[in-house]
Design a protein around this motif. Structure first.
Motif, PDB file in Angstrom:
ATOM      1  N   UNK A   1       0.842   8.901   4.156  1.00 15.70           N
ATOM      2  CA  UNK A   1      -0.445   9.161   4.329  1.00 15.70           C
ATOM      3  C   UNK A   1      -0.879   7.806   5.560  1.00 15.70           C
ATOM      4  N   UNK A   2      -2.190   7.723   6.377  1.00 13.93           N
ATOM      5  CA  UNK A   2      -3.338   7.223   6.550  1.00 13.93           C
ATOM      6  C   UNK A   2      -3.979   6.509   5.682  1.00 13.93           C
TER       7      UNK A   2
ATOM      8  N   UNK B   1      -7.124   4.058   1.566  1.00 12.54           N
ATOM      9  CA  UNK B   1      -7.308   3.932   0.425  1.00 12.54           C
ATOM     10  C   UNK B   1      -6.826   2.388  -0.236  1.00 12.54           C
ATOM     11  N   UNK B   2      -5.449   2.216   0.015  1.00 13.66           N
ATOM     12  CA  UNK B   2      -5.274   0.868  -0.671  1.00 13.66           C
ATOM     13  C   UNK B   2      -6.000  -0.420   0.338  1.00 13.66           C
ATOM     14  N   UNK B   3      -5.553  -0.415   1.011  1.00 16.72           N
ATOM     15  CA  UNK B   3      -6.482  -1.228   1.606  1.00 16.72           C
ATOM     16  C   UNK B   3      -7.975  -1.729   1.584  1.00 16.72           C
ATOM     17  N   UNK B   4      -8.630  -0.399   1.319  1.00 10.48           N
ATOM     18  CA  UNK B   4     -10.317  -0.310   0.892  1.00 10.48           C
ATOM     19  C   UNK B   4     -10.101  -1.099  -0.797  1.00 10.48           C
TER      20      UNK B   4
ATOM     21  N   UNK C   1      -2.017  -0.829  -4.823  1.00  9.93           N
ATOM     22  CA  UNK C   1      -1.068  -0.989  -3.610  1.00  9.93           C
ATOM     23  C   UNK C   1      -0.093  -2.067  -3.803  1.00  9.93           C
ATOM     24  N   UNK C   2       1.701  -0.369  -3.866  1.00  9.24           N
ATOM     25  CA  UNK C   2       2.489  -1.508  -5.230  1.00  9.24           C
ATOM     26  C   UNK C   2       3.883  -1.111  -3.350  1.00  9.24           C
TER      27      UNK C   2
ATOM     28  N   UNK D   1     -10.188  11.133  11.239  1.00  8.38           N
ATOM     29  CA  UNK D   1     -10.049  11.282   9.353  1.00  8.38           C
ATOM     30  C   UNK D   1      -9.468  10.076   9.317  1.00  8.38           C
ATOM     31  N   UNK D   2      -9.214   9.480   8.915  1.00  4.80           N
ATOM     32  CA  UNK D   2     -10.212   9.220   6.621  1.00  4.80           C
ATOM     33  C   UNK D   2     -11.138   8.504   7.618  1.00  4.80           C
TER      34      UNK D   2
END
Ligand code: ADP
Ligand code: ZN
Ligand code: ZN
Length: 740
Positions: free
Chosen positions: A362-363, A368-371, A376-377, A633-634
Motif C-alpha cells: 500500500x502507498x 512509512x518505509x520511505x520515511x 524496508x526489506x 492520505x498518507x
C-alpha cells in the motif's frame, strides 16, 4: 436531623453493545465486590426491559446524584476474559474510531462469547480406531466410513486435520462410533503435531530478510516488499519457527481468499505445531474455541482473516500481515477498523516485530518505509527458477473486437493453448454484460433501489443488481417503447466464457472463476485441481489475482480495465495498479516462461506507461507525489461522516448541522500550524441511492492527525445529541478506504 453520609459505594462501569458513547453503572451483587478483579469480566445486566451482556470496563465510586442503580444479574467469567494488552488496545481502538467501547468489544469478541456463553473447551480432540475398529478396518465395505477407518489406521487424527483430509468425515465418524469402531479422545496438542518439515534453502535476499526479522527486538515494523513468487511465505515460516523456538505465539493475518486448505497445510507441515485457523467458514463455537485456546496460550500459531487481529496473544512473539495492501483488511460496516493498522498498534503494545508482506505494498506502507518508520526489506527476484513475465500492451483503438477481444489477443490465446499452456483471461466484471440497453429508444435497465444499472446474467435472461442483490427476469420488450431491440451491452465474465467456449471449448476445458461460480471457500482450489497441468482456459475476476500457484500458466490476458483508469476515487489508481501487478504475477510462476498481454484503448495512459516501463515502485513514487500535492492520505488524515435514510433530505440536513459543529470545534482549537481541519461538503455519496437508502457524506481531513481527532472528540457529543441524528442512520469512518 442531618443524614449520616453513607460510605460511597463502589460501582461497576459496564461497556454495553449499544451505540451510546458511554459506560453504564451497575451495583455488584452482594456475593462479590466491585473491585479491580471484576474488570474485564463479562456480566449479564438488566437494561430497560431487556438483558444485555457487557464487559466491566472499570470500577469507581457511585455518583451520589445518580438515581438508584440496578444490580448486575450474573457474572459470567470468574477470571477476566479481557485484560492486559488486548483490553488496552481495544480501548485505544474505541478512542481512535470514536466508537463506544461496548460496540468495539462486541466486534472483537467471538459471537458465542459476546452472547454470554461460557468459555469453550479448548482441548484438542482426536479420533482413533478402537481395538474392534483395528480388527474390522481391513474388511470394511468401500465408502466414507471405510476411508475414515483407513486414515485412522495409519495414525490417530485430530479434528482439524480430518477437516482437511476427508470431506463429510463427521457423519462417518458417528456411524463408526455407533458400532464401537472409533472413539474420540482429548489429546495434548504437542502429541499430534508432525515433525517440522524442511523447506528450500533461503536465497541471499530471503536470508537477509529472515536475519532482519530475527534480529529485531521489541516493536519493529518491517515491510517485506517482494515480487510475486519471491518466497515471502518462506520468510514468514522462518520467522514463525524462530518465534516458536523462543516459546512465543505467532499471529498471521491473510486475506479471506488467501486462507486455503493448501496454505494451512503448508504451515502445518513446516512448523511442527498445530496451526489454528480463524476464518468466516467456521461456526461460532469453532471461532470461540480458537480464540480461547489463544487466550490460554494453547494455540501457538493462529492464521486468520481480518477479525483474527483480535486474537488474544498473552505470549506474543510475532505478527505477520500477508498481502498487507489487501482491501479485505478494512471492515466496511459497524466498527470500521483496519486489521493491518490495528496489528501495528498491537505489535507496538506487545513489543514484538510485525512483518507486512506484499508484492504491491500500500502507498501508506511504502511511505512509512520511505520515511524510515518501517524497515524496508526487498525481495527482487523470484525464488527458484521462475522468471517474471514480460508485459505487452495491445492497442485496440480502431480494431474490430469480438465480444471485447481483439484478433491479436485471440491468436495469442490460440498459440499458447497450441503450445500446451494454460491461459488466464482477466476481466474484473462478473455477469454476462454490465448493461441491458434498448437499441430503439436508449432505455437501460436500472435497479429500482439503487442509482445503478442492473447487470445482465444468464446469457441475457436475468438481471441482477450487484449493489443490493435485487434480481428479476429480463423484460421481453422495452418497458419504455415496447420495442424488441433489447441488447446486452458490454462484456462480463459470463459472456467471455460463452465466447471462449465456442472457440476453444472443443479443444480445452474453459473454466469461469468469479463470485457467481465460486462461492464455497475451497471451490477455487477445486477448479484448479480439475484443470491440473492440462492446457486450458480460465476466465475470471480479481478472485484469480490472488496467491494460487498455477504451474502451467503461460499467458495472462487482461481486458476491459479502461474504466478503472478514470475513476474519481483517489485510491482507484493504486487499486488498479495492484490488481494488474497481482494478475500479471500469476504467469510464469514455475519453470515455464510466461507472458502478459494488456488490451486497452488507452495505451499512452500515464498509469499504464509508468507501471509497464518502471514497475510498481515507479508507479508508487509518482502516485505518492500526486497524493502529496493534492493533500490526500498518507499525507493527510481523513475521516468520513456518513448518513443514510429512506427519505431524501435527512442525511444532508444532519450532515449540515454536523459540519457546523465540527467547524466550530476546529475553530476553538485553533492551535495548529497546518491549518487544522478541512471540511468538504456535505455531498451526496457517489452512489446517492443504494438499496433504497439515500446516502450522503461529509469528508474531513487534516494534515495533523491530532487536529482531526481533537475536532471529532469535541464535536461528537453534540452531534450525537442533534435532533437530526435521530432521523437518519449515521456512522463515522476514520481512515476510510472506499469513498462511496
Ligand atoms: P510468495 O509468498 O512471495 O508468493 P512463496 O513463499 O509462496 O512466495 O514461494 C513461491 C514458490 O517458490 C513456492 O513454490 C516456494 O516453495 C518456492 N521457493 C521459495 N523460496 C525458495 C528458495 N529459496 N528456493 C527454491 N524455491 C523456493
Ligand atoms: Zn426502448
Ligand atoms: Zn440495487
Amino acid at each position: 436531623m442531618p443524614a449520616v453520609p453513607a460510605a460511597v459505594e463502589a460501582v461497576l462501569r459496564v461497556a454495553l453493545p449499544l451505540p451510546l458513547p458511554r459506560l453504564f453503572d451497575y451495583r455488584a451483587p452482594p456475593a462479590w465486590r466491585a473491585d479491580q478483579a471484576a474488570v474485564g469480566c463479562r456480566v449479564r445486566v438488566p437494561f430497560g426491559p431487556r438483558e444485555l451482556v457487557g464487559v466491566v470496563a472499570a470500577t469507581g465510586p457511585a455518583d451520589p446524584a445518580a438515581p438508584e442503580l440496578r444490580e448486575v444479574l450474573e457474572r459470567l467469567d470468574p477470571e477476566p476474559l479481557l485484560h492486559g494488552e488486548l483490553f488496552a488496545s481495544l480501548q485505544w481502538l474505541a478512542r481512535y474510531c470514536h466508537a463506544p467501547l461496548g460496540e468495539v468489544l462486541a466486534t472483537a469478541l467471538p459471537a458465542a462469547l459476546r452472547r454470554g456463553e461460557p468459555q469453550p473447551d479448548t482441548r484438542t480432540w482426536a479420533w482413533r480406531l478402537t481395538e474392534a475398529g483395528n480388527t474390522a478396518q481391513a474388511a470394511m465395505r468401500a465408502g466414507r466410513p471405510k476411508r475414515l477407518a483407513d486414515l485412522l489406521h495409519a495414525a490417530p487424527r485430530d479434528e482439524e486435520a480430518l477437516d482437511d483430509l476427508l470431506e463429510g468425515w463427521r457423519g462417518a465418524a458417528r456411524t463408526l462410533a455407533g458400532r464401537g469402531l472409533v472413539e474420540r479422545v482429548a489429546v495434548p496438542a504437542s502429541q499430534l503435531a508432525p515433525a517440522p518439515g524442511a523447506g528450500p534453502e533461503p536465497n541471499p535476499e530471503q536470508a537477509r530478510a529472515i536475519g532482519a526479522v530475527l534480529a529485531s527486538t521489541g516493536f519493529a515494523p518491517l515491510l517485506l516488499d517482494g515480487v510475486t513468487g519471491s518466497g515471502k511465505t518462506e520468510v514468514y515460516l522462518h520467522a514463525i519457527a524462530d518465534c516458536l523456538a523462543r516459546g512465543r505465539q505467532a499471529l498471521v493475518l491473510v486475506p479471506e481468499i488467501g486462507l486455503t486448505p493448501q496454505t494451512l497445510a503448508r504451515f502445518r507441515a513446516r512448523l511442527g505445531v498445530p496451526v489454528h485457523a480463524l476464518h468466516s467458514g467456521l461456526n461460532d463455537a469453532e471461532r470461540a474455541r480458537v480464540w480461547s485456546a489463544a487466550l490460554r496460550g494453547e494455540a501457538r500459531v493462529v492464521v486468520g482473516t481480518r477479525s483474527a487481529v483480535f486474537t488474544p496473544l498473552p505470549e506474543a512473539g510475532l505478527i505477520v500481515v500477508d498481502e498487507e495492501h489487501d482491501g479485505s483488511y478494512k471492515q466496511q460496516d459497524g466498527i470500521r477498523y483496519h486489521a493491518r493498522d490495528f496489528a501495528l498498534v498491537r505489535a507496538r503494545a506487545l513489543e514484538v516485530p510485525v512483518v507486512l508482506g506484499s508484492a504491491t505494498p500500500s502507498l501508506e506502507s511504502l511511505h512509512n518505509a520511505g520515511s524510515g518508520r518501517y524497515l524496508h526489506l526487498r525481495l527482487s527476484q523470484r525464488a527458484g527458477n521462475a522468471r517474471p513475465p514480460p508485459v505487452r500492451v495491445l492497442d485496440v483503438r480502431k480494431r474490430a473486437l469480438d465480444n471485447g477481444l481483439s484478433r491479436e489477443l485471440l491468436e495469442a490465446i490460440d498459440a499458447a493453448l497450441a503450445a500446451d499452456g494454460q491461459v488466464l483471461v482477466f476481466r474484473n466484471r462478473r455477469g454476462y454484460a454490465p448493461v441491458l440497453l434498448c437499441h430503439d429508444c436508449g432505455w437501460s435497465a436500472q435497479c429500482r433501489r439503487c442509482d445503478a444499472a442492473m447487470t445482465v446474467h444468464g446469457g441475457g435472461r436475468r438481471l441482477q443488481c450487484h449493489h443490493c442483490g435485487h434480481r428479476q427476469a429480463a423484460p421481453p420488450a422495452c418497458p419504455d417503447c415496447a420495442g424488441l431491440a433489447l441488447q446486452p451491452q458490454g462484456v462480463g465474465t459470463e459472456r467471455l466464457e460463452e465466447m471462449l467456449m465456442q472457440r476453444f471449448g472443443a479443444r480445452v476445458p474453459v473454466l469461469r472463476i468469479d463470485r457467481g461460480s465460486t462461492r464455497r471457500r475451497d471451490a477455487l482450489q477445486k477448479h484448479f485441481e480439475t484443470l491440473g497441468e492440462r492446457p486450458g482456459l480460465l476466465v475470471g475476476t480479481q478472485m484469480l489475482a490472488k496467491g494460487h500457484d498455477l504451474a502451467g500458466l503461460t499467458l495472462v490476458a487482461v481486458v476491459g480495465i479502461d474504466e478503472g483508469l478514470f475513476s474519481a476515487d483517489f485510491r482507484a489508481a493504486e487499486k488498479l495498479a495492484q490488481l494488474l501487478i497481482q494478475v500479471a504475477g500469476r504467469a510464469g510462476r514455475a519453470e515455464r516462461a510466461g507472458e502478459v498481454l494488456l488490451q486497452t484503448h488507452h495505451p499512452d495512459h500515464p498509469l499504464l506507461q509508468t507501471l509497464i516501463n518502471g514497475g510498481y515502485h515507479a508507479f508508487a513514487a509518482s502516485e505518492l507525489a500526486q497524493r502529496e500535492e493534492a493533500g490526500f492520505p498518507p499525507f493527510a488524515h481523513m475521516a468520513l461522516l456518513r448518513a443514510e435514510s429512506r427519505h431524501a433530505d435527512p442525511p444532508m440536513a444532519f450532515l449540515q448541522r454536523a459540519r457546523a459543529l465540527l467547524a466550530e470545534a476546529a475553530s476553538r482549537s485553533g492551535d495548529s500550524v497546518d491549518g487544522g481541519l478541512v471540511l468538504h461538503g456535505p455531498l451526496p455519496a457517489p452512489m446517492a441511492r443504494r438499496a433504497g437508502m439515500y446516502r450522503a457524506q461529509l469528508p474531513l481531513s487534516a494534515l495533523q492527525r491530532r487536529d482531526l481527532h481533537l475536532a471529532l472528540d469535541r464535536a461528537l457529543p453534540a452531534i450525537h445529541a442533534l435532533p437530526e441524528a435521530r432521523r437518519t442512520r449515521w456512522s463515522l469512518d476514520v481512515d476510510p478506504v472506499d469513498l462511496y
